[in-house]
Design a protein around this motif. Sequence first.
Motif, PDB file in Angstrom:
ATOM      1  N   ASP A  43       0.830  -1.209   0.000  1.00  9.33           N
ATOM      2  CA  ASP A  43       0.000   0.000   0.000  1.00  9.33           C
ATOM      3  C   ASP A  43       0.865   1.259   0.000  1.00  9.33           C
ATOM      4  N   LEU A  44       1.951   1.228   0.753  1.00 10.04           N
ATOM      5  CA  LEU A  44       2.878   2.358   0.758  1.00 10.04           C
ATOM      6  C   LEU A  44       3.485   2.551  -0.630  1.00 10.04           C
ATOM      7  N   ILE A  45       3.889   1.465  -1.245  1.00  8.64           N
ATOM      8  CA  ILE A  45       4.454   1.529  -2.598  1.00  8.64           C
ATOM      9  C   ILE A  45       3.430   2.114  -3.567  1.00  8.64           C
ATOM     10  N   ASP A  46       2.190   1.653  -3.486  1.00  4.12           N
ATOM     11  CA  ASP A  46       1.131   2.199  -4.356  1.00  4.12           C
ATOM     12  C   ASP A  46       0.959   3.691  -4.142  1.00  4.12           C
ATOM     13  N   SER A  47       1.000   4.130  -2.888  1.00  5.18           N
ATOM     14  CA  SER A  47       0.800   5.550  -2.615  1.00  5.18           C
ATOM     15  C   SER A  47       1.916   6.405  -3.205  1.00  5.18           C
ATOM     16  N   ILE A  48       3.105   5.857  -3.303  1.00  2.39           N
ATOM     17  CA  ILE A  48       4.231   6.591  -3.880  1.00  2.39           C
ATOM     18  C   ILE A  48       4.169   6.569  -5.410  1.00  2.39           C
ATOM     19  N   LEU A  49       3.860   5.418  -5.984  1.00  2.00           N
ATOM     20  CA  LEU A  49       3.921   5.262  -7.441  1.00  2.00           C
ATOM     21  C   LEU A  49       2.637   5.673  -8.167  1.00  2.00           C
ATOM     22  N   ALA A  50       1.561   5.917  -7.434  1.00  2.00           N
ATOM     23  CA  ALA A  50       0.265   6.213  -8.064  1.00  2.00           C
ATOM     24  C   ALA A  50       0.299   7.462  -8.939  1.00  2.00           C
ATOM     25  N   VAL A  51       1.203   8.389  -8.660  1.00  2.00           N
ATOM     26  CA  VAL A  51       1.268   9.613  -9.463  1.00  2.00           C
ATOM     27  C   VAL A  51       1.776   9.346 -10.877  1.00  2.00           C
ATOM     28  N   ARG A  52       2.476   8.226 -11.060  1.00  3.60           N
ATOM     29  CA  ARG A  52       3.073   7.952 -12.372  1.00  3.60           C
ATOM     30  C   ARG A  52       2.565   6.675 -13.032  1.00  3.60           C
TER      31      ARG A  52
END
Length: 144
Positions: A43-52
């Motif tokens: 979930d943390l990874i998704d929150s970081i990568l969701a912008v791209r």
Amino acid sequence: MAYAAKQDMLDRFDSQELIDLTDDDGLAIDDVEIDTALTDASDLIDSILAVRYALPLAPVPNVLTTFTCDIARYELYDEDPGEHVKDKRDFAIKQLEKYAAGKLDFGPDGPAKNDPDPGADGATGSPQHCAPDPIFSRDTLKGF
């Protein structure tokens, strides 16, 4: 969707360490704790990568599995995890931020990037300006 599984943790870390982190009695790895840590890390990874990147990320690059395990391992510690574990988590987050900023790329076989809205004219995400003609201009105010 978790980007790693219990077996990925076992492949990377000592099983006794995982037992110590997840079971107070020190008898066996607690699957629920491992799954929770892996889900939280994903979930943390998704929150970081969701912008791209379009979520969920598919296919999942191997580096994401590694980052997920490093972050999950850090999260399993109740007390000070030590410099090595903290450094691996911090490195993973810094790298993820570079992927999100477009400084790193997963390559041609990596996950799909977010497509900018092309708009009606097919432009690719460039700023659009749409307004009526101005009432006042140099030409209409000439002579005043």
